[in-house]
Design a protein around this motif. Structure first.
Motif, PDB file in Angstrom:
ATOM      1  N   ARG A 114       0.848  -1.182   0.000  1.00  0.00           N
ATOM      2  CA  ARG A 114       0.000   0.000   0.000  1.00  0.00           C
ATOM      3  C   ARG A 114       0.890   1.241   0.000  1.00  0.00           C
ATOM      4  NH1 ARG A 114      -2.157  -2.620   4.407  1.00  0.00           N
ATOM      5  NH2 ARG A 114      -1.391  -0.932   5.729  1.00  0.00           N
ATOM      6  N   LEU A 115       0.507   2.236  -0.765  1.00  0.00           N
ATOM      7  CA  LEU A 115       1.304   3.462  -0.848  1.00  0.00           C
ATOM      8  C   LEU A 115       0.966   4.416   0.284  1.00  0.00           C
ATOM      9  CD1 LEU A 115       3.349   5.145  -2.535  1.00  0.00           C
ATOM     10  CD2 LEU A 115       1.366   6.177  -3.668  1.00  0.00           C
ATOM     11  N   ALA A 116       1.994   5.054   0.828  1.00  0.00           N
ATOM     12  CA  ALA A 116       1.829   6.156   1.779  1.00  0.00           C
ATOM     13  C   ALA A 116       2.968   7.136   1.539  1.00  0.00           C
ATOM     14  CB  ALA A 116       1.847   5.653   3.219  1.00  0.00           C
ATOM     15  N   ARG A 173       0.459  -4.355 -16.403  1.00  0.00           N
ATOM     16  CA  ARG A 173      -0.409  -4.812 -17.489  1.00  0.00           C
ATOM     17  C   ARG A 173      -0.092  -6.262 -17.868  1.00  0.00           C
ATOM     18  NH1 ARG A 173      -0.308  -0.118 -21.998  1.00  0.00           N
ATOM     19  NH2 ARG A 173      -1.986  -1.359 -22.915  1.00  0.00           N
ATOM     20  N   ALA A 174       1.188  -6.616 -17.858  1.00  0.00           N
ATOM     21  CA  ALA A 174       1.585  -7.987 -18.179  1.00  0.00           C
ATOM     22  C   ALA A 174       1.131  -8.975 -17.106  1.00  0.00           C
ATOM     23  CB  ALA A 174       3.090  -8.068 -18.359  1.00  0.00           C
ATOM     24  N   LEU A 175       0.971  -8.454 -15.884  1.00  0.00           N
ATOM     25  CA  LEU A 175       0.583  -9.302 -14.751  1.00  0.00           C
ATOM     26  C   LEU A 175      -0.913  -9.259 -14.481  1.00  0.00           C
ATOM     27  CD1 LEU A 175       3.512  -8.379 -12.357  1.00  0.00           C
ATOM     28  CD2 LEU A 175       3.049 -10.673 -13.249  1.00  0.00           C
ATOM     29  N   LYS A 176      -1.689  -8.781 -15.408  1.00  0.00           N
ATOM     30  CA  LYS A 176      -3.130  -8.598 -15.209  1.00  0.00           C
ATOM     31  C   LYS A 176      -3.767  -9.846 -14.612  1.00  0.00           C
ATOM     32  CE  LYS A 176      -7.337  -7.197 -17.669  1.00  0.00           C
ATOM     33  NZ  LYS A 176      -7.625  -6.089 -16.734  1.00  0.00           N
ATOM     34  N   GLY A 177      -4.437  -9.652 -13.474  1.00  0.00           N
ATOM     35  CA  GLY A 177      -5.081 -10.764 -12.790  1.00  0.00           C
ATOM     36  C   GLY A 177      -4.173 -11.535 -11.865  1.00  0.00           C
ATOM     37  N   ARG A 178      -2.879 -11.179 -11.845  1.00  0.00           N
ATOM     38  CA  ARG A 178      -1.929 -11.901 -10.991  1.00  0.00           C
ATOM     39  C   ARG A 178      -1.177 -10.961 -10.055  1.00  0.00           C
ATOM     40  NH1 ARG A 178       1.842 -15.659 -14.470  1.00  0.00           N
ATOM     41  NH2 ARG A 178       1.698 -13.988 -16.029  1.00  0.00           N
ATOM     42  N   LEU A 179      -1.876  -9.928  -9.565  1.00  0.00           N
ATOM     43  CA  LEU A 179      -1.295  -8.972  -8.623  1.00  0.00           C
ATOM     44  C   LEU A 179      -2.146  -8.921  -7.367  1.00  0.00           C
ATOM     45  CD1 LEU A 179      -0.152  -5.861 -10.711  1.00  0.00           C
ATOM     46  CD2 LEU A 179       1.201  -7.047  -8.987  1.00  0.00           C
ATOM     47  N   ARG A 180      -1.497  -8.935  -6.211  1.00  0.00           N
ATOM     48  CA  ARG A 180      -2.197  -8.897  -4.943  1.00  0.00           C
ATOM     49  C   ARG A 180      -1.607  -7.798  -4.046  1.00  0.00           C
ATOM     50  NH1 ARG A 180      -4.929 -11.557  -7.584  1.00  0.00           N
ATOM     51  NH2 ARG A 180      -5.824 -13.627  -7.210  1.00  0.00           N
ATOM     52  N   PRO A 181      -2.430  -7.151  -3.222  1.00  0.00           N
ATOM     53  CA  PRO A 181      -1.909  -6.176  -2.264  1.00  0.00           C
ATOM     54  C   PRO A 181      -1.327  -6.872  -1.041  1.00  0.00           C
ATOM     55  CG  PRO A 181      -4.292  -6.312  -2.068  1.00  0.00           C
ATOM     56  CD  PRO A 181      -3.910  -7.214  -3.212  1.00  0.00           C
ATOM     57  N   LEU A 182      -0.275  -6.306  -0.487  1.00  0.00           N
ATOM     58  CA  LEU A 182       0.335  -6.806   0.738  1.00  0.00           C
ATOM     59  C   LEU A 182      -0.153  -5.982   1.924  1.00  0.00           C
ATOM     60  CD1 LEU A 182       3.988  -7.145  -0.592  1.00  0.00           C
ATOM     61  CD2 LEU A 182       2.502  -9.048   0.041  1.00  0.00           C
ATOM     62  N   GLU A 183      -0.206  -6.599   3.092  1.00  0.00           N
ATOM     63  CA  GLU A 183      -0.669  -5.920   4.294  1.00  0.00           C
ATOM     64  C   GLU A 183       0.491  -5.175   4.959  1.00  0.00           C
ATOM     65  OE1 GLU A 183      -3.768  -5.482   5.343  1.00  0.00           O
ATOM     66  OE2 GLU A 183      -4.321  -6.445   3.462  1.00  0.00           O
ATOM     67  N   ALA A 184       1.052  -4.243   4.226  1.00  0.00           N
ATOM     68  CA  ALA A 184       2.134  -3.394   4.731  1.00  0.00           C
ATOM     69  C   ALA A 184       2.250  -2.202   3.795  1.00  0.00           C
ATOM     70  CB  ALA A 184       3.459  -4.158   4.788  1.00  0.00           C
ATOM     71  N   GLU A 185       2.920  -1.140   4.266  1.00  0.00           N
ATOM     72  CA  GLU A 185       3.011   0.092   3.495  1.00  0.00           C
ATOM     73  C   GLU A 185       4.396   0.301   2.890  1.00  0.00           C
ATOM     74  OE1 GLU A 185      -0.174   3.079   5.705  1.00  0.00           O
ATOM     75  OE2 GLU A 185       1.959   3.228   6.170  1.00  0.00           O
ATOM     76  N   ALA A 186       4.396   0.918   1.727  1.00  0.00           N
ATOM     77  CA  ALA A 186       5.609   1.471   1.135  1.00  0.00           C
ATOM     78  C   ALA A 186       5.501   2.987   1.295  1.00  0.00           C
ATOM     79  CB  ALA A 186       5.710   1.095  -0.340  1.00  0.00           C
ATOM     80  N   ARG A 187       6.345   3.540   2.156  1.00  0.00           N
ATOM     81  CA  ARG A 187       6.257   4.962   2.506  1.00  0.00           C
ATOM     82  C   ARG A 187       7.303   5.732   1.718  1.00  0.00           C
ATOM     83  NH1 ARG A 187       5.879   3.523   8.988  1.00  0.00           N
ATOM     84  NH2 ARG A 187       3.726   2.717   8.926  1.00  0.00           N
ATOM     85  N   THR A 188       6.848   6.492   0.756  1.00  0.00           N
ATOM     86  CA  THR A 188       7.760   7.144  -0.177  1.00  0.00           C
ATOM     87  C   THR A 188       7.902   8.633   0.111  1.00  0.00           C
ATOM     88  OG1 THR A 188       8.336   7.251  -2.527  1.00  0.00           O
ATOM     89  CG2 THR A 188       6.067   7.749  -1.942  1.00  0.00           C
ATOM     90  N   SER A 189       8.912   9.229  -0.486  1.00  0.00           N
ATOM     91  CA  SER A 189       9.183  10.647  -0.291  1.00  0.00           C
ATOM     92  C   SER A 189       8.181  11.505  -1.066  1.00  0.00           C
ATOM     93  CB  SER A 189      10.599  10.980  -0.750  1.00  0.00           C
ATOM     94  OG  SER A 189      10.786  12.380  -0.817  1.00  0.00           O
ATOM     95  N   PRO A 190       7.679  12.575  -0.462  1.00  0.00           N
ATOM     96  CA  PRO A 190       6.777  13.487  -1.171  1.00  0.00           C
ATOM     97  C   PRO A 190       7.515  14.646  -1.831  1.00  0.00           C
ATOM     98  CG  PRO A 190       6.803  14.083   1.129  1.00  0.00           C
ATOM     99  CD  PRO A 190       7.768  12.910   0.977  1.00  0.00           C
ATOM    100  N   ALA A 191       8.860  14.588  -1.900  1.00  0.00           N
ATOM    101  CA  ALA A 191       9.655  15.750  -2.300  1.00  0.00           C
ATOM    102  C   ALA A 191       9.248  16.302  -3.664  1.00  0.00           C
ATOM    103  CB  ALA A 191      11.143  15.386  -2.308  1.00  0.00           C
TER     104      ALA A 191
END
Length: 231
Positions: A114-116, A173-191
């Protein structure tokens, strides 16, 4: 049994954000999840190389371009699973449990976090909310959300596309139907958003994505992405 995960980080003058990213990966080393860390550099002139060497990462160098850099890392990686991660993205506590659970339960699918945004305030929460909705409904996560994928699955879609921009969209797009969300965050820079304005940056990103879907040259889009709008 050897650790299954190779972490691949593309860098280009990433010294400011890279230490935080590396620190967030320590729990993966302690848990015996990470087998190796590969820094795929595109010609940094700041302290990026020194930082990579100090932590014992495998350093790969070559021409810049995120797709090319990720492809170099994937080619040299020895793990059965790969984690593509941006150099200014920090994983939230507990990410190792989420990754281990995914590997054990859904090995035929790739996954994203998940993005944050770190210190992004209300605008950051809105942009992240849209990104997470897009990922969940359309199956199109941003590269900032990371990509966890098995070697077998990556090979089945032809590897990482050699694109200077939008390689994340092409992979999704190549992975269509084969992508799942993980129960953790990717916290990126807002710069970048903060320097250009949340609305301006968000609108430009959306326009670039639409142009990519319509067949625009990714090299031209990359140059436009890197440039700042005129005042």
């Amino acid at each position: 049994m050897r650790a299954p995960l190779s972490v691949i980080i593309p860098t280009l003058d990433a010294a400011e954000g890279l230490p935080g990213t590396l620190a967030s990966l320590m729990s993966g080393l302690q848990a015996g999840l990470i087998r190796e860390l590969l820094i795929s550099d595109g010609g940094s002139t700041d302290a990026t190389i020194r930082i990579a060497e100090e932590v014992g990462a495998r350093l790969l160098t070559g021409r810049p371009g995120r797709g090319a850099q990720l492809a170099r890392g994937a080619e040299r990686a020895g793990g059965d699973w790969l984690l593509f991660l941006h150099a200014d993205t920090e994983l939230s506590p507990g990410w190792t449990d989420a990754v281990e659970a995914h590997i054990a339960r859904t090995p035929d699918h790739a996954a994203h976090f998940r993005l944050a945004f770190r210190d992004g305030g209300t605008p950051g929460r809105i942009v992240a909310g849209w990104a997470n909705l897009r990922a969940r409904v359309l199956g199109l996560p941003f590269g900032d959300q990371g990509l966890l994928i098995s070697r077998k699955t990556l090979d089945s879609i032809g590897g990482v596309p050699d694109l200077p921009l939008m390689e994340d969209v092409a992979l999704a797009r190549a992975l269509k139907g084969r992508l799942r969300p993980l129960e953790a965050e990717a916290r990126t820079s807002p710069a970048r958003y903060q320097s250009e304005g949340w609305i301006t940056r968000g609108t430009r990103n959306l326009a670039l994505q639409v142009r990519f879907f319509l067949g625009a040259d990714p090299a031209k889009l990359a140059r436009r992405y890197a440039s700042r709008p005129e005042n």
